[in-house]
Design an enzyme around this catalytic site. Structure first.
Site, short mmCIF file in Angstrom:
data_model
loop_
_atom_site.label_atom_id
_atom_site.label_comp_id
_atom_site.label_asym_id
_atom_site.label_seq_id
_atom_site.Cartn_x
_atom_site.Cartn_y
_atom_site.Cartn_z
N HIS A 168 3.29 -36.93 3.01
CA HIS A 168 2.75 -36.49 4.31
C HIS A 168 1.67 -35.45 4.13
O HIS A 168 1.30 -34.78 5.10
CB HIS A 168 3.90 -35.97 5.18
CG HIS A 168 4.93 -37.01 5.46
ND1 HIS A 168 4.70 -38.08 6.29
CD2 HIS A 168 6.17 -37.19 4.94
CE1 HIS A 168 5.77 -38.85 6.30
NE2 HIS A 168 6.67 -38.33 5.49
N TRP A 176 7.75 3.29 -2.84
CA TRP A 176 7.12 1.99 -2.66
C TRP A 176 6.11 2.22 -1.54
O TRP A 176 6.50 2.46 -0.39
CB TRP A 176 8.14 0.93 -2.27
CG TRP A 176 7.54 -0.45 -2.22
CD1 TRP A 176 7.39 -1.32 -3.26
CD2 TRP A 176 7.00 -1.11 -1.07
NE1 TRP A 176 6.79 -2.48 -2.84
CE2 TRP A 176 6.53 -2.38 -1.50
CE3 TRP A 176 6.84 -0.77 0.27
CZ2 TRP A 176 5.93 -3.29 -0.64
CZ3 TRP A 176 6.24 -1.68 1.13
CH2 TRP A 176 5.79 -2.93 0.67
N GLU A 178 14.03 -21.72 -3.84
CA GLU A 178 14.46 -20.56 -4.60
C GLU A 178 13.86 -20.59 -6.02
O GLU A 178 13.40 -19.57 -6.53
CB GLU A 178 16.00 -20.48 -4.65
CG GLU A 178 16.58 -19.47 -5.60
CD GLU A 178 16.10 -18.02 -5.40
OE1 GLU A 178 15.44 -17.72 -4.38
OE2 GLU A 178 16.37 -17.20 -6.30
N ARG A 183 14.15 0.42 -6.11
CA ARG A 183 13.74 0.48 -4.71
C ARG A 183 12.24 0.72 -4.53
O ARG A 183 11.74 0.70 -3.41
CB ARG A 183 14.51 1.60 -3.99
CG ARG A 183 16.00 1.48 -4.11
CD ARG A 183 16.68 2.62 -3.43
NE ARG A 183 16.47 2.55 -2.00
CZ ARG A 183 17.22 1.86 -1.16
NH1 ARG A 183 18.27 1.20 -1.61
NH2 ARG A 183 16.95 1.83 0.11
N CYS A 197 11.73 2.54 -1.37
CA CYS A 197 11.77 3.97 -1.64
C CYS A 197 13.22 4.40 -1.85
O CYS A 197 14.13 3.87 -1.21
CB CYS A 197 11.18 4.82 -0.53
SG CYS A 197 9.45 4.51 -0.24
N GLU A 244 7.60 -14.64 -8.21
CA GLU A 244 7.84 -13.20 -8.18
C GLU A 244 7.46 -12.49 -9.48
O GLU A 244 6.96 -11.38 -9.44
CB GLU A 244 9.33 -12.90 -7.90
CG GLU A 244 9.71 -13.05 -6.47
CD GLU A 244 11.15 -12.61 -6.23
OE1 GLU A 244 12.06 -13.23 -6.81
OE2 GLU A 244 11.36 -11.66 -5.50
N LYS A 271 11.45 -17.63 -7.47
CA LYS A 271 11.79 -16.89 -8.69
C LYS A 271 10.58 -16.80 -9.61
O LYS A 271 10.27 -15.76 -10.17
CB LYS A 271 12.94 -17.63 -9.38
CG LYS A 271 13.99 -16.87 -10.03
CD LYS A 271 14.87 -15.96 -9.24
CE LYS A 271 14.31 -15.13 -8.19
NZ LYS A 271 14.89 -14.88 -6.97
N LYS A 308 13.21 -3.93 -4.68
CA LYS A 308 14.45 -4.70 -4.59
C LYS A 308 15.02 -4.71 -3.17
O LYS A 308 15.51 -5.72 -2.70
CB LYS A 308 15.47 -4.08 -5.55
CG LYS A 308 16.80 -4.76 -5.57
CD LYS A 308 16.86 -5.78 -6.67
CE LYS A 308 18.13 -6.58 -6.68
NZ LYS A 308 17.86 -7.99 -7.01
N ASN A 329 12.10 7.79 3.36
CA ASN A 329 12.26 6.36 3.09
C ASN A 329 12.16 5.67 4.44
O ASN A 329 13.07 5.77 5.26
CB ASN A 329 13.62 6.10 2.44
CG ASN A 329 13.92 4.61 2.30
OD1 ASN A 329 13.03 3.78 2.39
ND2 ASN A 329 15.18 4.29 2.09
N GLY A 330 11.04 5.00 4.68
CA GLY A 330 10.88 4.32 5.97
C GLY A 330 9.44 4.35 6.42
O GLY A 330 8.53 4.60 5.63
O1 M6R Z 1 19.07 -7.38 -0.39
P1 M6R Z 1 18.77 -8.69 0.24
O2 M6R Z 1 19.48 -9.83 -0.44
O3 M6R Z 1 19.00 -8.72 1.72
O4 M6R Z 1 17.24 -8.91 -0.01
C1 M6R Z 1 16.55 -9.99 0.56
C2 M6R Z 1 15.24 -10.24 -0.14
O5 M6R Z 1 14.38 -9.16 0.00
C3 M6R Z 1 15.43 -10.56 -1.63
O6 M6R Z 1 16.25 -11.67 -1.81
C4 M6R Z 1 14.07 -10.83 -2.31
O7 M6R Z 1 13.55 -12.03 -1.84
C5 M6R Z 1 14.23 -10.84 -3.82
N1 M6R Z 1 13.09 -10.24 -4.42
C6 M6R Z 1 14.41 -12.20 -4.39
O8 M6R Z 1 14.35 -12.30 -5.76
#
Ligand code: M6R
Length: 593
Positions: A491, A72, A468, A27, A2, A475, A472, A588, A98-99
Site C-alpha cells: 500500500h 536533561w 519495538e 534521567r 532531570c 535509539e 530499539k 530514561k 525537574n520539570g
Molecule cells: O518509564 P516508561 O516505561 O513509562 O517510559 C516510557 C518511554 O519513555 C520509554 O519506554 C522509552 O521509549 C525508552 N527509551 C524505550 O527504550
C-alpha cells in the site's frame, strides 16, 4: 527527566549527592552540578556532560548539607551557564528544578519589568527570581519559596538550599517525582529512591503540592497551597537493594539483555489468587483501556494483543499522548491499565489523573515500586525486573509482555501452562545467550552497518515486535529503522525499497508465515537484502539472505523475537562507537510532556 538529590546528615554531603546523581544520571546527562552549604556560604561545582569527576577531584569542602542536579535540557542550550543549580543574586540560596515552568514567559516579562536580571536561558531562573521577589514580602524563607511556587504552571519539582539557616533544604513536588529517605540522623531527597537505598529503605512519598522542609536531621511537610503542616506516612521499601553496577559487562544494556533469562520468570511470579482481582475487575468493567508510551506503549499493544487473541477481551490500546479524543468518553466504570517502567511518565500520568478525577479504576504493570503510577493504581502489578539503567529499555519490555501473557492465559484457565511456558523460555534463553549467537549477529552488523535505512516487517502477533525492534535500533544506532505491518507493504512502503535495502521479516510458525514469506519475496525481487528473524523452521527458506533464529518460546515466540533486535541494536551501536547506555538527546524517565 532531570534528577534531583538533597542530603543533610553526618556523612560528607558532596559524596552522597555525587553518588546519588551518578545513580540518577539515566534521567539526563547534559550537565550536572552540586551545591554545598559551607558555613553561611554556598559553594558550587558544575560540569557539562556525563559525571566524570571523582569525589577526590571535586573542589568542594566536606560539609553536612548539599543539593545536586543532573540535567536533561528543556529550555536553554547545554552550557555551564544553563547548568543547574542556579544561585540567587545575593547568593543566599540556590535552586534546581525537574520539570517545566509552562508560564515562564509571562513570569519572566513581569520580573524584567521590575528590573530583575536574567543570566541564563532556563525557565528555572524564573523560579529563583520569584523567590527573591517573595523574600521581600514574606516572613520566612519557606513562605517565600511557597509563594513563588504557587505562581508556577506545569509539572515542576524544585529543591532549594538556603545558606542563611544551618542545614536547611526546602523542596516542593508537583508532577515530577520526589521521595524522602529517612536514615539514622540523616535525610535524603531524590527523584528516585534508588539514589539512596543503599543507606535507607524508610521513605516518605509525597502528594503533588507537598512542601518538605529539612532542618538538620528533622523535617516537616506542608501543603504548599495553604502552608499548613501535614501528616506523613513512612513506607518501608520491599525491593531488594540492588547494587547498580555493570558488573563484568562494558555496558548496562548487554547486562540487562542477558538478565532476561531470569527477569521473565520474576515477572510472572504471581499466585493465581493475586491475579484474580484484576481479572474480576476486567470482567465487570464497562470498557478497558491500556496505555503506555514508547517501549511501554509497544508492550501495551502486545498485552492487548494477548488479551484479545487468547481471552477475547475487548480492550482499547491507546497511546497516552493520543488519549485526548477518548477523554470525553471515559467513564466511571471503565478500567485504565497503565504500563510503564519508571511509573513516572508524564503523558501516562496525565491520563491517569483524568481517570482518577472521573472515578475510573486504575491498574498498572510497572517496574518501580512506589512510583507515581504505582501509587495511583488500585490494582498494582510490579514486574520485578530490577533497576533498568540503560536508556533503551530491554528486560522491562519482555517482563511486561510475559506478565500480560500470564494475565490472558489465566483468564481462560491456563495459568499453570503459561507459567511453564515462561520457565521453558527462560531455560532456552540460557542457551541462546552464547558467543555463537553474538558472533552470528555481529556477522550481520558487518554486512549492514554502512546502510542508513532499514525496514522491519511483522504481522499479527509480531506487529508490535516490529515496532519495538525498530525503536530499539533507532535509539542507540541513530539509523533510520522503520517497523510496520507486512500488510502495509504494497500500500505504499514498498516504494522505498531499492538495491541493497535491508529488510527484516519477523516470522513465527503461525498462520501469517505464508504472507510474510511472500512479502519477503516481493521486497527481494526489488533488490532488498533480506533478513529473517524467528522460528528456525524457516531458516532454510530461499527468500532470506541471512537468518537470525530465535528460541521457540511456544506461545511466547513473539516476545522471544524481540531479543535478536535488542542484540543487533547493541552490537551495531558498539560497532559505530555510539554511547550505548546514554544515547544522545534521550533520558530514561520522561517526566515532562
Ligand atoms: O518509564 P516508561 O516505561 O513509562 O517510559 C516510557 C518511554 O519513555 C520509554 O519506554 C522509552 O521509549 C525508552 N527509551 C524505550 O527504550
Amino acid at each position: 527527566m532531570c534528577g534531583i538529590v538533597g542530603y543533610s546528615g553526618k556523612q560528607n554531603s558532596s559524596k552522597i549527592v555525587l553518588e546519588g546523581l551518578k545513580t540518577l544520571e539515566y534521567r539526563g546527562y547534559d550537565s550536572w552540578g552540586i551545591a554545598v552549604q559551607d558555613k553561611n556560604q554556598i559553594k558550587i561545582f558544575k560540569e557539562i556532560g556525563e559525571i566524570k569527576t571523582k569525589l577526590s577531584m571535586l573542589p568542594l569542602p566536606k560539609t553536612s548539607c548539599a543539593i545536586g542536579h543532573t540535567r536533561w535540557a528543556t529550555h536553554g542550550g547545554v552550557t555551564m551557564t544553563n547548568a543547574h543549580p542556579h544561585i540567587s543574586t545575593t547568593k543566599d540560596f540556590i535552586l534546581a528544578q525537574n520539570g517545566i515552568v509552562e508560564n515562564y514567559t509571562p513570569l519572566k516579562n513581569m520580573l524584567k519589568k521590575k528590573n530583575y536580571k536574567f543570566k541564563t536561558q532556563t525557565d528555572t531562573e524564573v523560579i529563583v527570581r520569584l523567590i527573591e521577589q517573595q523574600t521581600n514580602k514574606e516572613d520566612t524563607f519557606r513562605d517565600s519559596v511557597r509563594g513563588a511556587f504557587n505562581m508556577l504552571e506545569g509539572r515542576n519539582t524544585i529543591i532549594v538550599l538556603n545558606s542563611k539557616q544551618k542545614e536547611n533544604i526546602i523542596a516542593v513536588k508537583n508532577g515530577s517525582p520526589l521521595v524522602l529517605g529517612i536514615g539514622k540522623d540523616e535525610l535524603f531527597l531524590a527523584s528516585d529512591a534508588l539514589a539512596f537505598t543503599r543507606y535507607t529503605k524508610d521513605v516518605v512519598f509525597f502528594d503533588n503540592l507537598d512542601l518538605i522542609e529539612i532542618k538538620g536531621n528533622k523535617f516537616k511537610i506542608y501543603d504548599s497551597r495553604t502552608g499548613k503542616e501535614k501528616k506523613y506516612k513512612i513506607t518501608k521499601l520491599n525491593s531488594k537493594v540492588e547494587e547498580v553496577s555493570k558488573g563484568k559487562y562494558d555496558h548496562f544494556m548487554l547486562k540487562e539483555i542477558l538478565e532476561q533469562k531470569d527477569t521473565i520468570s520474576k515477572a510472572v511470579n504471581y499466585k493465581l489468587e493475586e491475579i484474580k482481582p484484576l481479572i474480576e475487575e476486567m470482567k465487570k468493567s464497562n470498557r478497558i483501556y491500556i496505555t503506555g508510551a514508547g517501549t511501554a506503549g509497544f508492550a501495551s499493544g502486545q498485552i492487548a494483543y494477548f488479551l484479545r487473541s487468547i481471552s477475547k477481551v475487548d480492550i482499547l490500546d491507546i497511546r497516552p499522548y493520543d488519549f485526548t479524543s477518548y477523554l470525553p468518553i471515559l467513564k466511571k466504570d471503565d478500567l485504565v491499565i497503565a504500563v510503564s517502567q519508571s511509573g513516572e511518565t508524564a503523558d501516562t500520568i496525565e491520563v491517569l489523573e483524568y481517570a482518577q478525577e472521573i472515578g475510573s479504576t486504575i491498574a498498572c504493570i510497572v517496574n518501580v515500586e512506589g512510583s507515581t503510577i504505582h501509587r495511583m493504581s488500585e490494582f498494582k502489578y510490579l514486574i520485578h525486573a530490577g533497576p533498568e539503567i540503560c536508556v533503551a529499555s530491554t528486560k522491562v519490555f519482555t517482563s511486561q509482555c510475559v506478565f500480560g501473557y500470564l494475565l490472558a492465559k489465566s483468564m481462560v484457565g491456563e495459568y499453570t501452562e503459561a507459567r511453564e511456558e515462561v520457565e521453558s523460555m527462560s531455560s532456552e534463553l540460557g542457551e541462546y545467550f552464547s558467543e555463537k549467537t553474538f558472533e552470528h549477529i555481529k556477522g550481520l552488523v558487518k554486512k549492514i552497518r554502512g546502510r542508513n535505512h532499514f525496514f522491519i516487517l511483522g504481522k499479527d502477533q509480531n506487529a508490535y515486535i516490529a515496532l519495538e525492534g525498530a525503536l530499539k535500533i533507532k535509539e542507540i544506532s541513530y539509523k533510520h529503522f522503520e517497523g510496520f505491518s507486512a500488510g502495509e507493504l504494497k500500500h505504499g512502503v514498498i516504494a522505498l525499497i531499492d538495491k541493497g535495502t535491508p529488510v527484516f521479516t519477523i516470522i513465527s510458525d503461525d498462520m501469517c508465515s505464508k504472507d510474510l514469506l511472500s512479502a519477503t519475496e516481493e521486497v527481494r525481487a526489488r533488490g532488498a537484502y533480506t533478513v529473517g528473524v524467528g522460528s528456525s523452521k524457516f531458516k532454510g527458506e530461499e527468500c532470506f539472505d541471512y537468518f537470525l533464529p530465535v528460541v521457540k518460546g511456544k506461545g511466547l515466540s513473539s516476545i522471544a523475537n524481540v531479543i535478536p533486535f535488542q542484540l543487533l541494536s547493541y552490537f551495531l551501536a558498539v560497532s559505530l562507537g555510539n554511547s550505548v547506555d546514554k544515547p544522545r538527546n534521550l533520558a530514561k524517565s520522561v517526566t515532562v510532556k
